[in-house]
Structure formats: C-alpha cells, structure tokens
Design a protein around this motif. Sequence first.
Motif, PDB file in Angstrom:
ATOM      1  N   MET A   1       0.835  -1.193   0.000  1.00 13.70           N
ATOM      2  CA  MET A   1       0.000   0.000   0.000  1.00 13.70           C
ATOM      3  C   MET A   1       0.877   1.253   0.000  1.00 13.70           C
ATOM      4  N   LYS A   2       2.029   1.167   0.629  1.00 12.99           N
ATOM      5  CA  LYS A   2       2.889   2.341   0.736  1.00 12.99           C
ATOM      6  C   LYS A   2       3.353   2.842  -0.622  1.00 12.99           C
ATOM      7  N   GLU A   3       3.773   1.944  -1.489  1.00 16.44           N
ATOM      8  CA  GLU A   3       4.268   2.360  -2.813  1.00 16.44           C
ATOM      9  C   GLU A   3       3.156   2.955  -3.664  1.00 16.44           C
ATOM     10  N   GLU A   4       1.976   2.386  -3.580  1.00 19.36           N
ATOM     11  CA  GLU A   4       0.847   2.901  -4.354  1.00 19.36           C
ATOM     12  C   GLU A   4       0.472   4.314  -3.888  1.00 19.36           C
ATOM     13  N   ILE A   5       0.379   4.492  -2.585  1.00 17.32           N
ATOM     14  CA  ILE A   5       0.053   5.819  -2.052  1.00 17.32           C
ATOM     15  C   ILE A   5       1.150   6.816  -2.401  1.00 17.32           C
ATOM     16  N   LYS A   6       2.394   6.395  -2.266  1.00 17.35           N
ATOM     17  CA  LYS A   6       3.519   7.274  -2.581  1.00 17.35           C
ATOM     18  C   LYS A   6       3.461   7.750  -4.035  1.00 17.35           C
ATOM     19  N   SER A   7       3.140   6.866  -4.961  1.00 18.31           N
ATOM     20  CA  SER A   7       3.096   7.281  -6.371  1.00 18.31           C
ATOM     21  C   SER A   7       1.978   8.283  -6.629  1.00 18.31           C
ATOM     22  N   ALA A   8       0.810   8.078  -6.020  1.00 18.28           N
ATOM     23  CA  ALA A   8      -0.298   9.022  -6.200  1.00 18.28           C
ATOM     24  C   ALA A   8       0.022  10.373  -5.568  1.00 18.28           C
ATOM     25  N   TRP A  46      -8.150  -2.034   1.884  1.00 15.46           N
ATOM     26  CA  TRP A  46      -7.055  -2.442   1.001  1.00 15.46           C
ATOM     27  C   TRP A  46      -7.101  -3.956   0.886  1.00 15.46           C
ATOM     28  N   PHE A  47      -7.385  -4.469  -0.325  1.00 15.80           N
ATOM     29  CA  PHE A  47      -7.598  -5.886  -0.524  1.00 15.80           C
ATOM     30  C   PHE A  47      -6.718  -6.407  -1.664  1.00 15.80           C
ATOM     31  N   PRO A  48      -5.456  -6.741  -1.370  1.00 10.87           N
ATOM     32  CA  PRO A  48      -4.548  -7.190  -2.430  1.00 10.87           C
ATOM     33  C   PRO A  48      -5.065  -8.406  -3.201  1.00 10.87           C
ATOM     34  N   GLU A  49      -5.835  -9.278  -2.542  1.00  6.46           N
ATOM     35  CA  GLU A  49      -6.370 -10.456  -3.221  1.00  6.46           C
ATOM     36  C   GLU A  49      -7.527 -10.105  -4.153  1.00  6.46           C
ATOM     37  N   LYS A  50      -8.173  -8.976  -3.933  1.00  2.39           N
ATOM     38  CA  LYS A  50      -9.274  -8.476  -4.770  1.00  2.39           C
ATOM     39  C   LYS A  50      -9.028  -6.996  -5.013  1.00  2.39           C
ATOM     40  N   GLY A  56     -13.667   2.410  -5.641  1.00  2.00           N
ATOM     41  CA  GLY A  56     -14.359   3.694  -5.604  1.00  2.00           C
ATOM     42  C   GLY A  56     -14.054   4.465  -4.331  1.00  2.00           C
ATOM     43  N   TYR A  57     -13.899   3.767  -3.230  1.00  2.00           N
ATOM     44  CA  TYR A  57     -13.583   4.397  -1.952  1.00  2.00           C
ATOM     45  C   TYR A  57     -12.177   4.989  -1.977  1.00  2.00           C
ATOM     46  N   ARG A  58     -11.257   4.327  -2.684  1.00  2.00           N
ATOM     47  CA  ARG A  58      -9.869   4.781  -2.731  1.00  2.00           C
ATOM     48  C   ARG A  58      -9.609   5.781  -3.850  1.00  2.00           C
ATOM     49  N   CYS A  59     -10.603   6.055  -4.663  1.00  2.00           N
ATOM     50  CA  CYS A  59     -10.440   6.968  -5.794  1.00  2.00           C
ATOM     51  C   CYS A  59     -10.279   8.410  -5.296  1.00  2.00           C
ATOM     52  N   ILE A  60      -9.295   9.091  -5.847  1.00  2.00           N
ATOM     53  CA  ILE A  60      -9.096  10.515  -5.566  1.00  2.00           C
ATOM     54  C   ILE A  60      -9.717  11.251  -6.745  1.00  2.00           C
ATOM     55  N   ARG A  61     -10.677  12.113  -6.483  1.00  2.00           N
ATOM     56  CA  ARG A  61     -11.456  12.682  -7.577  1.00  2.00           C
ATOM     57  C   ARG A  61     -11.568  14.201  -7.462  1.00  2.00           C
ATOM     58  N   LEU A  62     -11.212  14.873  -8.523  1.00  2.00           N
ATOM     59  CA  LEU A  62     -11.464  16.302  -8.666  1.00  2.00           C
ATOM     60  C   LEU A  62     -12.406  16.446  -9.861  1.00  2.00           C
ATOM     61  N   ASN A  63     -13.589  16.913  -9.637  1.00  2.00           N
ATOM     62  CA  ASN A  63     -14.528  17.159 -10.737  1.00  2.00           C
ATOM     63  C   ASN A  63     -15.176  18.524 -10.537  1.00  2.00           C
ATOM     64  N   HIS A  64     -14.311  19.542 -10.628  1.00  2.00           N
ATOM     65  CA  HIS A  64     -14.680  20.920 -10.340  1.00  2.00           C
ATOM     66  C   HIS A  64     -15.040  21.099  -8.871  1.00  2.00           C
ATOM     67  N   ASP A  97      -5.154   1.488  -6.379  1.00  2.00           N
ATOM     68  CA  ASP A  97      -5.520   0.099  -6.139  1.00  2.00           C
ATOM     69  C   ASP A  97      -4.265  -0.720  -5.845  1.00  2.00           C
ATOM     70  N   PRO A  98      -4.419  -1.857  -5.185  1.00  2.00           N
ATOM     71  CA  PRO A  98      -3.257  -2.713  -4.964  1.00  2.00           C
ATOM     72  C   PRO A  98      -2.561  -3.060  -6.285  1.00  2.00           C
ATOM     73  N   ARG A  99      -1.288  -2.795  -6.357  1.00  2.00           N
ATOM     74  CA  ARG A  99      -0.422  -3.079  -7.501  1.00  2.00           C
ATOM     75  C   ARG A  99      -0.699  -2.210  -8.729  1.00  2.00           C
ATOM     76  N   ASP A 100      -1.563  -1.190  -8.613  1.00  2.00           N
ATOM     77  CA  ASP A 100      -1.870  -0.376  -9.787  1.00  2.00           C
ATOM     78  C   ASP A 100      -2.379   0.999  -9.369  1.00  2.00           C
ATOM     79  N   VAL A 101      -1.731   2.033  -9.866  1.00  2.11           N
ATOM     80  CA  VAL A 101      -2.198   3.405  -9.651  1.00  2.11           C
ATOM     81  C   VAL A 101      -2.276   4.055 -11.024  1.00  2.11           C
TER      82      VAL A 101
END
Length: 187
Positions: A1-8, A46-50, A56-64, A97-101
Amino acid sequence: MKEEIKSAVDFLTNIIRSRDDVNETQTRQFNDSLTNLLSDRYQDHWFPEKPFKGSGYRCIRLNHNMDPLILQAGNMCGLDLLFLESSLPPELTIWVDPRDVSFRIGENGSVGVLYQTTRDSQSQVQATPSQSTSTHMVQQSSDNSFHQMNRNFNNTIMACKDQFMNVLPSISREAVHYQQFAGFVSS
C-alpha cells in the motif's frame, strides 16, 4: 500500500511543486500530510487479493470540486482552496488500487499509469515526476525492455467504461441504457 500511495501523492505534489509561489517546505508538508491521510483512509479498505474491491472508496477525484483529503492536506501546510484549485486540473481522477495506480485528466482523457506491479513479479512501472502521460514511463526492472512493457500496458489497461462493459457480456451492447449506465459508472 505504501508504494501505491507514494506514487499518487508524489504525482499530486509534483503538480503543485511546478508553481512558482509555493516553497519546498510546503510541498514536503503537503506530501507528508496527504500520505498520512490516505494511509489512514485506506487502512481497512485495502484488498490485495481483490484489487478492485473498494476501488471507488480509494479513488481521488477532482470534478470541479476539491477532494476533501487534498483540501485537508493543503490546509495543514498553508495551501488554501483557491491555490489548490488553480494548481490542479479541474477534472482529475486517480485510482489507487493494490499493484496499480492510474490517472485520467479530463472526463474523456486517456488513462495513464503511475505505478504498476504484478503479484508474481517485483518489476514495476512508474512515471517520472515530470512526465504526465502513459507513453513516457520508466521501467525500474531490468528484466523486460521498455517496448515489452509498453506493449503489455496497451494490452492490459482499459478505461473504466470498457472494463464495466466486459464484465457483463450478457447484456446487449447495443442497448442504450447499458451504454449510458456504463458511462455513468466510469464517471
């Protein structure tokens, strides 16, 4: 989770850092604050297996409208709403997401990858701080060539709408409501 958060967080920090009227202390504080806020938020989601569970909960969203966690991190280091709105794109989505940002600028923009790794491999794909498109990525593993990585990226990344449409193949693709619903899900 640390690497994914760090990249975002690094992606957002580098956008803010590009402004002339922000200092290094503020950007470092913003980075640290947002990292802590996202870590707390994602802790039980955070669900690495799924990896798509809770996406949607972890999505960072700016829409005005400013994402509340970005605003909170900005306020913690002296960057107000006006500054953040003028620094960040008005339409930005970051999927952590786990393993993907991944990210998308604009409603109809292409999806770019900030971080990607497989469960079986330690090879990673990560965008460099100054690059903002998926075609300019750096591979940190020496196992594969850049061309192989780019080919894999083009074959595996689909827009949210396309992913949704592939999940429910039993519904007719010509159905207007299905297309509208898929567009709604992707926004």
